[in-house]
Design an enzyme around this catalytic site. Structure first.
Site, PDB file in Angstrom:
ATOM      1  N   CYS A 149       0.815  -1.226   0.000  1.00  0.00           N
ATOM      2  CA  CYS A 149       0.000   0.000   0.000  1.00  0.00           C
ATOM      3  C   CYS A 149       0.849   1.276   0.000  1.00  0.00           C
ATOM      4  O   CYS A 149       0.440   2.306  -0.543  1.00  0.00           O
ATOM      5  CB  CYS A 149      -0.954  -0.012   1.188  1.00  0.00           C
ATOM      6  SG  CYS A 149      -0.233  -0.635   2.707  1.00  0.00           S
ATOM      7  N   HIS A 243      -2.373   6.480   4.064  1.00  0.00           N
ATOM      8  CA  HIS A 243      -0.953   6.738   4.255  1.00  0.00           C
ATOM      9  C   HIS A 243      -0.606   8.097   3.636  1.00  0.00           C
ATOM     10  O   HIS A 243      -0.963   8.368   2.481  1.00  0.00           O
ATOM     11  CB  HIS A 243      -0.103   5.671   3.554  1.00  0.00           C
ATOM     12  CG  HIS A 243      -0.288   4.269   4.087  1.00  0.00           C
ATOM     13  ND1 HIS A 243      -0.900   3.976   5.281  1.00  0.00           N
ATOM     14  CD2 HIS A 243       0.092   3.068   3.555  1.00  0.00           C
ATOM     15  CE1 HIS A 243      -0.887   2.660   5.482  1.00  0.00           C
ATOM     16  NE2 HIS A 243      -0.300   2.091   4.445  1.00  0.00           N
TER      17      HIS A 243
END
Ligand code: NAP
Length: 366
Positions: A149, A243
């Site tokens: 990710c 993120h």
């Protein structure tokens, strides 16, 4: 009876598995016909085995579905993988051997030379490795993977710049959400009021392998990795989802500010041109405000919530050429949504046979 393509979810009770279940509800091409998990959960109803952690209720139609073993024999053509690395490798191979199309989120096969590691906007041509994989391994099915990710939103931001100006050096500091560690993941006592400056294995994936394979070029039966240096500091922060990455870049040819912004502004890769159902339009959003992007405010931006990469704060870097921030949702674009978009590209490019392609074509123009 539905004529959609049948799909199964491996690890359906986990953080990524639940995202698959959520995102596949009402999907125009795919319908869930099997849910699988570990022997802690098999033979239980999904509603009993799964602690649903997403906003809204568990889909009503799936509450009574009985969880199955992660073994071939389940009724579907595509399996979406959300399994821990410790167990995913042989399970995914068994499915490919049995003729299934495997779209994996685990790292086990990402670096196999004949396995496409995919971000559909970045390297759609790498799907050609499927022919190599089938020829070399003799499998009727195949495996494709998405990156980690963190890599996803780094490379998504860098790709339009790399093709124009050539990457030389990339320095990235990540601020990664707790959901990236799965469920229940990092304990609240460890993460509240804190930052954990270590995520096992993460920096090596970002520094040594994934960006270089994704931005590499097809060369015979494999990929010639792109040639640039990455230095990564990966940190776990007390954010639930998304993120945020602070990125500094040096290029082979130094672009102007306007050239960098235009590279993002006019980015129109294949999934957007094909209007794949999960492709955000546009793929990259640039936020002009000085204090954005922010995880809580910006992670669901765009036409397909959670699928876009949100960039901001482009400014000169005194050590490198330019620096900026990139934000993306880790369990959506960074995991389940990325896998679903991979599967949509497979369908659109004919890898699931004529019936699937026809279904996609009819629905696209309906
Ligand atoms: P997770 O929340 O821990 O979920 C793991 C799932 O796998 C659960 O459904 C679990 O079922 C099942 N499982 C565990 N052991 C098993 C076994 N021996 N056999 C069959 N099923 C088993 O993990 P996650 O965060 O969803 O991550 C799944 C994968 O995606 C990992 O490889 C991870 O690295 C990758 N990934 C995660 C993210 C993220 O943001 N979380 C992003 C990208 C990639 P039970 O409930 O029955 O135990």
């Amino acid at each position: 009876m539905s004529n959609k393509i049948k799909v199964g979810v491996l690890g359906a009770t986990g953080a990524v598995g639940q995202r698959f279940v959520h995102m596949l509800q009402g999907h125009p091409w795919f319908e869930i016909t099997a849910l699988c998990a570990s022997d802690r959960s098999t033979s239980k109803r999904y509603a009993d085995a799964c602690k649903w952690n997403l906003r809204g209720d568990m889909p009503e139609a799936l509450r009574d579905v009985v969880l199955q073993d992660c073994q071939p024999g389940i009724d579907c053509e595509i399996v979406f993988g959300g399994l821990p690395t410790e167990v995913a490798g042989p399970i995914e191979e068994a499915f490919a051997v049995a003729g299934y199309v495997v779209c994996s989120n685990s790292s086990n096969h990402r670096y196999d030379p004949d396995v496409p590691l995919m971000i559909p906007e970045v390297n759609p041509e790498h799907l050609q490795l499927i022919e190599t994989q089938k020829r070399k391994r003799g499998w009727p099915g195949f495996i494709i993977c998405n990156p980690n990710c963190t890599t996803t939103h780094l490379v998504s931001a860098l790709h339009p710049l790399h093709v124009r100006f050539g990457l030389k050096k990339v320095f990235v500091v990540t601020m990664q959400a707790v959901s990236g560690a799965g469920y229940p993941g990092v304990s609240s006592m460890d993460i509240l009021d804190n930052v954990v400056p270590y995520i096992g294995g993460e920096e090596a994936k970002v520094e040594q392998k994934e960006p270089h394979k994704l931005l590499g070029v097809l060369d015979g039966d494999g990929v010639r990795y792109a040639d640039f240096v990455v230095s990564a500091h990966c940190n776990r922060v007390p954010v639930r989802n998304a993120h945020l990455e602070a990125i500094s870049v040096e290029f082979a040819t130094q672009p102007t500010e306007e050239e960098v912004l235009n590279a993002w502004r006019y980015y129109d890769p294949l999934p957007q041109q094909l209007k794949l159902p999960s492709a955000p339009q546009p793929a990259i959003l640039y936020d002009e405000r000085p204090d954005r992007p922010q995880p809580r405010l910006d992670r669901l931006k765009g036409t397909v919530p959670g699928m876009a990469t949100v960039i901001g704060r482009l400014r000169p870097d005194p050590l490198f050429h330019w620096k900026f921030l990139s934000l993306g949702h880790n369990t959506i674009r960074g995991a389940a949504g990325g896998s679903i978009l991979n599967a949509e590209l497979l369908v659109a490019q004919g890898y699931l046979g004529e019936r699937a392609s026809a279904l996609a074509a009819v629905r696209e123009f309906a």
